[in-house]
Write an enzyme that holds these catalytic residues in place. Structure first.
Site, PDB file in Angstrom:
ATOM      1  CB  CYS A 140      10.572   1.626   0.126  1.00 57.13           C
ATOM      2  SG  CYS A 140      12.258   1.542  -0.466  1.00 57.13           S
TER       3      CYS A 140
ATOM      4  CG  HIS B 180       8.860   4.191  -3.784  1.00 57.92           C
ATOM      5  ND1 HIS B 180       8.725   4.817  -2.573  1.00 57.92           N
ATOM      6  CD2 HIS B 180      10.109   3.701  -3.808  1.00 57.92           C
ATOM      7  CE1 HIS B 180       9.855   4.729  -1.897  1.00 57.92           C
ATOM      8  NE2 HIS B 180      10.715   4.056  -2.627  1.00 57.92           N
TER       9      HIS B 180
ATOM     10  CD  GLU C 240       5.451   6.133  -2.588  1.00 58.71           C
ATOM     11  OE1 GLU C 240       5.010   4.996  -2.799  1.00 58.71           O
ATOM     12  OE2 GLU C 240       6.502   6.333  -1.961  1.00 58.71           O
TER      13      GLU C 240
END
Ligand code: XMP
Length: 520
Positions: free
Chosen positions: A86, A176, A178
C-alpha cells in the site's frame, strides 16, 4: 534482552498502518521471525546480516508529505529484497523514480485483481483463475512505474496493483495481503519470504522455547530472579520458562488479594508448587486488602489502593530473598511497538491499570522480559510447548484489581463470597456448553442494588447479578456475545437457585466503546 542476533528475520518498517502487526504475525505464522521498527527510528546501522528482507508497511500518510515520514534511501543500496505494501508500495515506486498521485477513484474494500504477467511473488497465488479478490484501502496510487519495473497484476482502478523489479528484487502491492479478506494473501507473503528472500523456517514454538531459554541463561547467569505470578497466561508462561532456564534460582511470589476467582489460589499452588516444582512463595493477604478497602467505593481509589498495596506486599517478601538481581515480567510485543499508538488503546487513560507486571521501580532490579518479542497467540503456543495445561493457556484475561472492580460500591467479605460463587457457576456453564473458548472474556459482577423477588411463597430482597461475555480481538474494542435463550434461562436459574444473596440476573449487551469491558 534481545533474541540471538544471528536469527534470520524479515524487518518490517512501520509507517503507521493499523495492519502492521498483522504483517509481522503472518510472517511468524509462516515460521519466520519478523520484527517491526518505526520509520522514525530505522537507521542504516540497524540493518545487519540477520535481516534477509524488508517489508514497507502501509500508513495514513501520502508520499508528498515528505517531511512527515523518514526513509533512508541508502537502504535501497543494500541489495536486500523489499516488499512495499500500500503506502510502502507507493514510496518504493517514488524513490525509484516512479510517480504517485491521488486516485480518481478511491478504493476501499474488496476489489478484483487480474493477472497480467507471471512473477515469483504470485507463484500459486492465482491458481488456475485469472483474478483474485483482494482488500484495498487507498486514496493515492502509483501513476507511473519506475524504470525496470513491470506490472504483475491490475485491478479496474489500479493499473499497478502488483509490480516487480525482478533484478533488484523489489515488489509492490497496492492492496493488503496481510488481511484475511484478501483471498490467498498469505501466499504472497510466503512467496516473498521463501522464494524471494530465501529464508529458512526458524520460528516454531520449539525454536522459540530453546532460544528464549538460552537467552535467559545468558542474561541472568547464576543470579537470582523474582517474578510476580498471577496465574494468568503471561506470568504463568514467564514463570515456567524461567523455571526451565534457571530452576531454583527463580522465586515466584503469588499474592492472594482475596479478590481472585473461586479456588484460584488453590489451583496456582497446585500447578506451580506441586506439579511444576517452582519455588513459590504464597502470600495470603486477604485480610490486609479487605481492611485497606473498607468503605471505599470510588473505582479509581480502589484501583490505586490495590495497586499500591500489591507492590508493598511484593516488596516485603522479595526483600526476604537475598541477592536478587532480576525481576521477570510478562511484557508482550504489542506493549512495545510503536504502531500500537497509531490505533492505540485509550484504556490506560480511562482507568489506572494495575497488573502484576507494573512492579517496584525502587527495588532497582534489572528486568527480564522474555516474552517481549511475542504476540499473545505465540505466548499461548509457547506455554503449551512448556507443558502448561490448556486450562491455564486458554484462560480469559483477569484484571489485576480482580473482583473489586466487578463489585461497584463498597467491598465486603459477604459480597466477595457471593460474587465468587456466581462467577464460578457462569464460567462452569460456559465450559459445559463448549462456549468458553468462543468468548474472549466473561465474568459475573455484583451490582450494589437490591431488588424484590419471590421464592416459594416468600418475598426476597437481594442483590442483582450482572453477567458479561464479550468477543474481542485484543480488548480494545468488544461486542457482547449472543447466547441462546435456553442458555440464559438455565444460567439465570442456576445462579438464583443456588446462591443466597442474588435473586435477579441481568445480561450486559453494551459494546466497547461506549462501555468498557470491566465495570470500573
Ligand atoms: P476495560 O475495562 O478497560 O478492560 O475495557 C480491557 C481489558 O483490560 C483488563 N483490565 C485490566 N487488566 N489490570 C490488568 O491487568 C487492570 O487494572 C485492568 N483493568 C482492566 C480487562 O479485564 C479487559 O480484559
Amino acid at each position: 534482552m534481545s533474541l540471538d542476533q544471528n536469527l534470520h528475520k524479515i524487518l518490517i518498517i512501520d509507517f503507521g498502518s493499523q495492519f502492521t502487526q498483522l504483517i509481522a504475525r503472518r510472517v511468524r505464522e509462516l515460521g519466520v521471525f519478523s520484527e517491526i521498527i518505526s520509520h522514525k527510528k530505522i537507521k542504516l546501522k540497524n540493518i545487519n546480516h540477520s535481516i534477509k528482507g524488508i517489508v514497507l508497511s502501509g500508513g495514513p500518510l501520502n508520499v508528498y508529505q515528505i517531511n512527515k515520514y523518514s526513509f533512508d534511501k541508502k537502504i535501497l543500496q543494500l541489495d536486500l529484497p523489499i516488499l512495499g505494501i500500500c503506502f510502502g508500495h507507493q514510496i518504493l515506486s517514488k524513490l525509484n523514480g516512479g510517480k504517485v498521485k491521488q486516485s480518481k477513484h478511491r478504493e476501499f474494500g474488496l476489489a478484483n485483481v487480474y493477472k497480467k504477467n507471471s512473477s515469483l511473488l504470485t507463484t500459486n497465488f492465482f491458481g488456475n483463475k485469472k483474478s483474485k479478490q483482494v482488500w484495498m484501502s487507498h486514496a493515492d496510487q502509483v501513476s507511473k512505474l519506475p524504470k525496470n519495473f513491470k506490472v504483475v497484476a491490475s485491478s479496474t482502478n489500479s493499473k499497478f496493483a502488483i509490480v516487480e523489479n525482478k533484478i533488484k528484487k523489489y515488489y509492490g502491492i497496492q492492496f493488503h495481503p496481510e488481511v484475511t479478506h484478501t483471498e490467498n494473501g498469505k501466499k504472497l507473503i510466503s512467496n516473498f519470504i521463501f522464494l524471494i528472500c530465501k529464508i529458512k523456517k526458524n520460528w516454531s514454538s520449539k525454536d522459540q522455547k530453546n532460544q528464549l531459554i538460552k537467552d535467559v541463561r545468558k542474561q541472568v547467569g547464576t543470579n537470582k530472579v523474582i517474578c510476580a505470578l498471577s496465574g494468568g497466561v503471561d506470568s504463568s508462561v514467564v514463570a515456567q520458562l524461567l523455571n526451565k532456564a534457571i530452576g531454583k534460582k527463580l522465586y515466584c511470589i503469588f499474592v492472594n488479594t482475596g479478590l481472585l476467582r473461586k479456588n484460584e489460589e488453590v489451583q496456582v499452588v497446585k500447578t506451580f508448587k506441586k506439579r511444576l516444582k517452582i519455588n513459590l512463595i504464597y502470600v495470603n493477604a486477604e485480610k490486609e486488602f479487605l481492611k485497606k478497602l473498607k468503605n471505599v467505593s470510588d473505582p479509581e481509589k480502589k484501583r490505586k489502593i490495590i495497586g499500591n498495596l500489591f507492590i508493598k506486599i511484593f516488596e516485603r517478601y522479595a526483600n526476604k530473598i537475598k541477592n536478587v538481581k532480576f525481576l521477570a515480567q510478562g511484557t508482550l510485543y504489542p506493549d512495545l511497538i510503536e504502531s500500537k499508538s497509531v490505533t492505540g488503546s485509550q484504556t490506560s487513560k480511562i482507568k489506572s491499570h494495575h497488573n502484576v507486571g507494573g512492579l517496584p521501580k525502587k527495588m532497582n532490579l534489572k528486568l527480564v522480559e522474555p516474552l517481549k518479542f511475542l504476540f499473545k497467540d505465540e505466548v499461548r503456543k509457547l506455554g503449551l510447548e512448556l507443558n502448561l495445561s490448556r486450562e491455564i493457556i486458554s484462560r480469559h484475561p483477569f484484571p489485576g484489581p480482580g473482583l473489586a472492580i466487578r463489585m461497584p460500591g463498597i467491598i465486603t467479605n459477604e459480597k466477595i463470597n457471593i460474587l465468587k460463587e456466581a462467577d464460578y457457576y457462569f464460567i462452569q456453564a460456559l465450559k459445559n456448553h463448549d462456549l468458553y473458548n468462543k468468548i474472549w472474556q466473561a465474568y459475573a459482577a455484583l451490582l450494589p442494588v437490591k431488588t424484590v423477588g419471590v421464592m416459594g411463597d416468600n418475598r426476597t430482597y437481594e442483590y442483582l447479578c450482572l453477567l458479561r461475555a464479550i468477543t474481542s480481538e485484543d480488548g480494545m474494542t468488544a461486542d457482547y456475545y449472543e447466547f441462546k435463550k435456553s442458555f440464559m434461562q438455565s444460567i439465570s436459574n442456576k445462579i438464583v437457585n443456588n446462591i443466597r444473596g442474588i435473586n435477579r440476573v441481568v445480561y450486559d449487551v453494551t459494546s466497547k466503546p461506549p462501555s468498557t469491558i470491566e465495570l470500573e
